[in-house]
Design an enzyme around this catalytic site. Structure first.
Site, short mmCIF file in Angstrom:
data_model
loop_
_atom_site.label_atom_id
_atom_site.label_comp_id
_atom_site.label_asym_id
_atom_site.label_seq_id
_atom_site.Cartn_x
_atom_site.Cartn_y
_atom_site.Cartn_z
N GLU A 317 0.82 -1.22 0.00
CA GLU A 317 0.00 0.00 0.00
C GLU A 317 0.85 1.26 0.00
O GLU A 317 0.55 2.23 0.71
CB GLU A 317 -0.97 0.00 1.18
CG GLU A 317 -2.00 -1.13 1.09
CD GLU A 317 -3.01 -1.15 2.23
OE1 GLU A 317 -2.73 -0.59 3.29
OE2 GLU A 317 -4.09 -1.71 2.03
N ASP A 396 -8.65 -8.90 4.64
CA ASP A 396 -8.37 -7.75 5.49
C ASP A 396 -9.33 -7.64 6.66
O ASP A 396 -10.21 -6.78 6.64
CB ASP A 396 -8.40 -6.47 4.66
CG ASP A 396 -7.82 -5.27 5.41
OD1 ASP A 396 -7.14 -5.49 6.43
OD2 ASP A 396 -8.03 -4.13 4.97
N GLU A 424 -12.40 -2.01 12.99
CA GLU A 424 -12.48 -1.35 11.69
C GLU A 424 -13.68 -1.82 10.87
O GLU A 424 -14.47 -1.02 10.38
CB GLU A 424 -11.18 -1.58 10.90
CG GLU A 424 -11.22 -0.97 9.50
CD GLU A 424 -9.89 -1.09 8.77
OE1 GLU A 424 -8.93 -1.65 9.35
OE2 GLU A 424 -9.81 -0.61 7.62
#
Lengths: 712, 712
Positions: A317, A396, A424
């Site tokens: 990323e 993820d 998250e």
């Protein structure tokens, strides 16, 4: 459509404003004074020396001062006591209490012994006549023994209590803070932080509240965590400087946490030799680069002798990494490992590497495959002080994913499993979502088949040589530490599972409830306990029901990842698709006709996952693209399952809220109100999930709900 | 998924960085020195006095100095000249040139006269022997006449040129700057700005580059704009202060623009009496509130005697307004109008009012209806110095919408139509999208039926008493003013259409090309002209083809509004839905079965729009939900139309890029490169639109492309 739309985006960041006037009192989490009531009423003898023994002495003294007990530290005369906490190898004293306790402890060790040592962190608890004895080989063991006595309450003093021996299964039980020193223009002070600002940093500088850091260390020690990294794995310019000119800021945190047996680690930039050292390269095979890391690391240890090591997100990323120099992840990790080895430090090297510029049109690339494709071929090439840190699932941190096949693919590598305590994708600490059952399922997964070793075994390793457990932290400068007061339980549960990954998560939750909500004049403790179990035990499955169905994942709003966005990622470069069309939904990851991800598992699961007939329902859409009419093992069709679970999920959240309301007056009003507000939001948001998911799939499939409920 | 995802969001803001070193030279837009070549080679006599006459003198002097001509200002002796620019009522001078020119002009006025006066801004151009004469009643007329001569080039001096009389159809031709003084945390310095920062403001203060402001004024005057508002209609705290303690900042801008005949207006907060005045209410019927506005407005005029007036967004998207006090928009607007009336100022009161907290599940509420429902009942209640400013379409500046029915519903109100020069939904100045044809279509729309009055007639009004034309500006501190150099044409076209709303937009574009790309040694001017027409003439329809089909609108990414997001707004509170399911798509706004919006039009269009059989193809999905197999007037089905136009749109953009490449070496390299870069992005983005839209509808409908092209 103007500013307000954007303001809404901002509000999603959900930063708690400090209250007017005085700094608010911080919530004691699972260590309210009342949790020490049983201990504090006793006569306690503490025997041994050391920084952590002082910590134990402070804890016991405080409790005894409050509840009328008394404490002696290695007296040379005889005292009549209820509890002895002693180091085994401390100097002999002519003290019959210590002697008797020591003898009982040694006998218990023989009785329970498996031949292995107690180690730095283990302890034994045994009864010696009227005395409870806690023996340890090192101060940390005494500290953990003390918190064990606190958890046991009166039971620790039960004359009939059989002896117990406790050692952590995992040597390193670590939290990663994704805290930024400087406020990131979009991610803010804490990336994926749902509990306000950072307890370490504010606006580019240390926050300056070391008392809060110490209090945090105490909470962590009490649940068994012994390591933290203090900055985000995405290392920006300001954060990179923590390794060198801002090292003093890290040392201050280390000093504050040391009395609780917690070692500090640092996220570093792989490009540090260029960024900070002025070198022209960060090539891991370059001599000057190696020398720079060696010298820099030496300076770190000069300042922080018990420094834990480095955490690295490389070639992922946008973070720099060894690929720039034509090297691989083993070259990169070994470079840092070499620099750390002389000092006993470790590198945590993250396996979260994938192509984040994928073309959604390209169905041959599969993000789920990436970590395995990158790392499995490197097995055996990592130095012994490298821990490859693997996200628990191949994508993820989703609410439901299969367990990452990387964890079964690197037998000659120390592997850690990475969990996400910060919610998250699981409600962002606005939703009750107790993650213990999910983590237990992951840890209990047997990648080689039902009778084989589990993920817990892998990360434990032979003789505790495994990489351990790591999780992204969920605390912030919020009054309740975690935004949602009930999210404290996830932090507690992580620590306790890292101590013993085979424990029943419901039993751990019970510990947390008992400590956090002690009996009081206004509360029926048993009712509170039962109600909290009803609200929390199954809350992860409830969350799963009203969000993305059958393992398909990632139907969230892009950017903030809160709330539904069924097509939010469908046409993006992030590799997270569901491929829903008018006929069916799901990702074909079979070997026969799909991306072949299923074949990354050892044969047993490769075969199970390969076919929609054998694939478990809850992962069906992760592995297969099936028609809406496909019949699940449950007997329901996929489309009816979607409708049923989404209606059920909202009903369950509504019931949660109703149950919480029955506790009015029995809970600290500030906790009660905060939870009540968030349950309102959870009902609202779950309803939104239900309606968007059901509407989306009804519009696509055209199949009406069998039960004729409202779909828009 | 971490910081980089967000960085991408930031990049969408697309702020131009200043170049290193010197402040870059600003591009001259359509006023390069060469555009003055013909004028500058002449002998010019200027007759008259005043600030704007001095401006004309400066312009002519600069041109003559460069190209060898000569200029005289009211000489008392005889001179031999090619051009006379004279005020009709200026003092008589014993000068035969002026006399002859005046006589020719007066004769032309009689010949062409419609009985109306020339007015403050009109002029007449006529030949008097070898002399070209421009006569005006006021200095602004001379300035507009001068720019007319510049546009005509040599043709202005053609002996056979017949006389011409020019007056603006609209009295007020206004740009609204959505510029923030302080940087908005999300919207930045310019809301919906795609050309860098503001030319007026930076980081909470005036930008301090008044030379740039003057240059901007010159560009505006040369295309006919005569009013601007200098701050965002969303008025935040810092911006509210412009009305009072920061008024000096506004006065400086007014001083810089006054020589170009441009009046400054201010966006104000309806809550100003509370925010700034310390009153407890902003109730429009409260005496203290009225007094506060009267006194405050008097102070504004003391400082800026030609101040234009106020612009207000009230009770819309979170802005304060009269609803708070149980009053309506007429009460609110009249309050400010009353304060402005003694000074000759006007209130522009925006009709962009709707419920922005709509529930997507509720199909009975229709955002398209809102402006009409709020404002039509108030017709006749507004003071004469109120202009109700109506967005051209009922939703929000979409690439294709019907014309707002409000424009036909308020005969007793002064109405302005609001356009959007800044390309919020039309490619954000990264895409070539020449909007002239779209605006002409809007202005030529005849709401009462084909033989009736048009929108141009409505905003012109009887004897130019209408509300005029307003547009959201598209310039910033970018080197090329507008980000995309070809987006300058939209600004130019707006000004010219506001001067004469009935002009052919392609002829206006031709003016712009001729001025902007004058003949040069390296360029084939005719080839450049033809190529630019090929690229730009139909570019709005090209943009329509590859984006949201058949008037359905709003299939954009939420937040930034750039790029496709088919379901981006489908489940939000913004009232912008398409209701696509497996069978069909579109919004039923018929009276018979839908929201009834179609019935807000006068009978002719109400009937046309009511039925999918009569509704124009390009608005079909705005008014009707139809099956994918519905056959359009074009003979194609809806689904095949979607596929065909999206493939065609991308092909057209690819052709645009190819055509631009043929101009290498004929265009200023910096312009060439900037356009080339943006055409690359346009090809990329158009391809993304094509593939997402086609894939979305293929997945939903299951209907294959008749021509078998690739859909993902």
């Amino acid at each position: 459509m103007n500013a307000e739309e954007s303001v809404e985006l901002e509000q999603l960041m959900f930063v708690e404003e400090p209250m007017d006037g005085d700094e608010p009192r911080v919530h004691p989490a699972w260590l309210p004074p009342e949790a020490f009531r049983s201990l504090g009423a006793r006569r306690v003898l503490l025997h041994g020396e050391g920084l952590l023994v002082d910590t134990v002495l402070n804890e016991v003294s405080r409790a005894c001062a409050r509840y009328g007990g008394r404490v002696w530290h290695s007296p040379s005369w005889d005292v009549d006591v209820d509890l002895v906490l002693a180091l085994r190898d401390a100097d002999e004293l002519p003290n019959p209490s210590v002697e008797a306790a020591r003898a009982a402890g040694e006998a218990a060790l023989v009785e329970l012994g498996d031949g292995g040592p107690l180690g730095d962190e283990g302890f034994v608890l045994a009864r010696a006549g009227d005395v409870t004895a806690v023996l340890a080989d090192a101060p940390a063991g005494l500290l953990y023994g003390l918190f064990h006595v606190v958890r046991l309450c009166a039971a620790a003093f039960d004359p009939a209590r059989p002896p117990e021996r406790h050692r952590p299964a995992l040597r390193r039980r670590m939290l990663n803070h994704w805290d930024n020193v400087a406020v990131h223009p979009v991610m803010g002070q804490v990336e994926r932080g749902y509990a306000g600002g950072s307890i370490f940093w504010r606006d580019g500088r240390p926050r300056g509240d070391l008392a809060r850091v110490r209090e945090y260390g105490r909470l962590l020690a009490s649940c068994g965590v012994n390591a933290i990294s203090v900055n985000n794995v995405n290392v920006a310019r300001t954060e990179a400087l923590l390794l060198t000119e801002r090292l003093g800021d890290v040392a201050e945190i280390a000093d504050a946490l040391r009395p609780y047996g917690i070692r500090v680690h640092l996220s570093v930039s792989f490009a540090a030799p260029v960024l900070l050292g002025g070198l022209s390269t960060a090539d891991p095979l370059d001599e000057a680069v190696r020398a720079w890391w060696a010298a820099t690391t030496r300076r770190v240890y000069d300042r922080i002798p018990d420094f834990g090591g480095y955490l690295v997100k490389a070639d992922s990323e946008g973070q720099p990494g060894p690929f720039t120099y034509g090297r691989d992840h083993a070259d990169g990790a070994n470079l840092l490992a070499e620099a750390l080895a002389p000092h006993g430090g470790v590198v945590h090297w993250r396996a979260f590497v994938y192509n984040h510029h994928q073309d959604w049109r390209d169905r041959s690339t599969d993000r789920a495959r990436a970590a395995y494709d990158h790392f499995a071929p490197l097995d055996g090439r990592f130095r012994t002080n490298v821990v490859v840190q693997v996200k628990f699932g191949p994508v993820d941190f989703q609410t439901r994913e299969p367990v990452s096949p990387v964890l079964a693919a690197m037998p000659a590598t120390r592997l850690a499993v990475e969990l996400q305590v910060t919610q998250e994708y699981t409600g962002q600490q606005r939703h009750v979502c107790h993650l213990g059952p999910w983590w237990s399922e992951v840890l209990g997964f047997a990648p080689w088949g039902p009778d084989g070793r589990t993920i817990a075994d892998v990360v434990t390793g032979e003789s505790a040589s495994g990489g351990g457990m790591v999780a992204v932290a969920n605390v912030g400068d919020d009054l309740f530490w975690t935004g949602h007061p009930l999210a404290q339980a996830n932090l507690y549960t992580f620590g306790r599972l890292a101590w013993d990954p085979r424990r029943d998560p419901t039993a751990i939750l019970d510990e947390w409830i008992t400590l956090t909500f002690p009996p009081s004049a206004t509360a029926d403790a048993e009712l509170v306990r039962r109600t909290l179990h009803e609200i929390m035990d199954d809350s992860w499955r409830t969350y799963e029901r009203y969000t993305a169905p059958l393992g398909v994942g990632f139907m969230v709003n892009p950017g903030d990842h809160y709330g539904p966005g069924v097509d939010g990622y469908e046409y993006t470069r992030w590799g997270t698709y569901h491929f829903a069309d008018r006929d069916g939904v799901g990702v074909d990851r079979s070997l026969a006709s799909g991306t072949g991800f299923a074949d990354q598992y050892p044969p047993y699961w490769a075969q199970v996952y390969e076919s929609p007939e054998t694939c478990p329902d809850e992962l069906l859409l992760f592995f297969h693209h099936v028609p809406y009419g496909h019949v699940l093992h449950s007997g329901s069709t996929v489309i009816q399952h979607i409708y049923d679970t989404h209606f059920a999920g909202v009903d369950e959240v509504t019931a949660m809220r109703r149950k919480w309301q029955t506790l009015t007056g029995m809970i600290d009003p500030s906790v009660y109100e905060r939870v009540a507000e968030r349950l309102d939001e959870q009902v609202r948001c779950a309803t939104e999930w239900r309606d968007q998911i059901n509407t989306y799939f009804f519009r696509k499939s055209g199949v009406p709900d069998e039960r004729g409920r409202v779909i828009y």
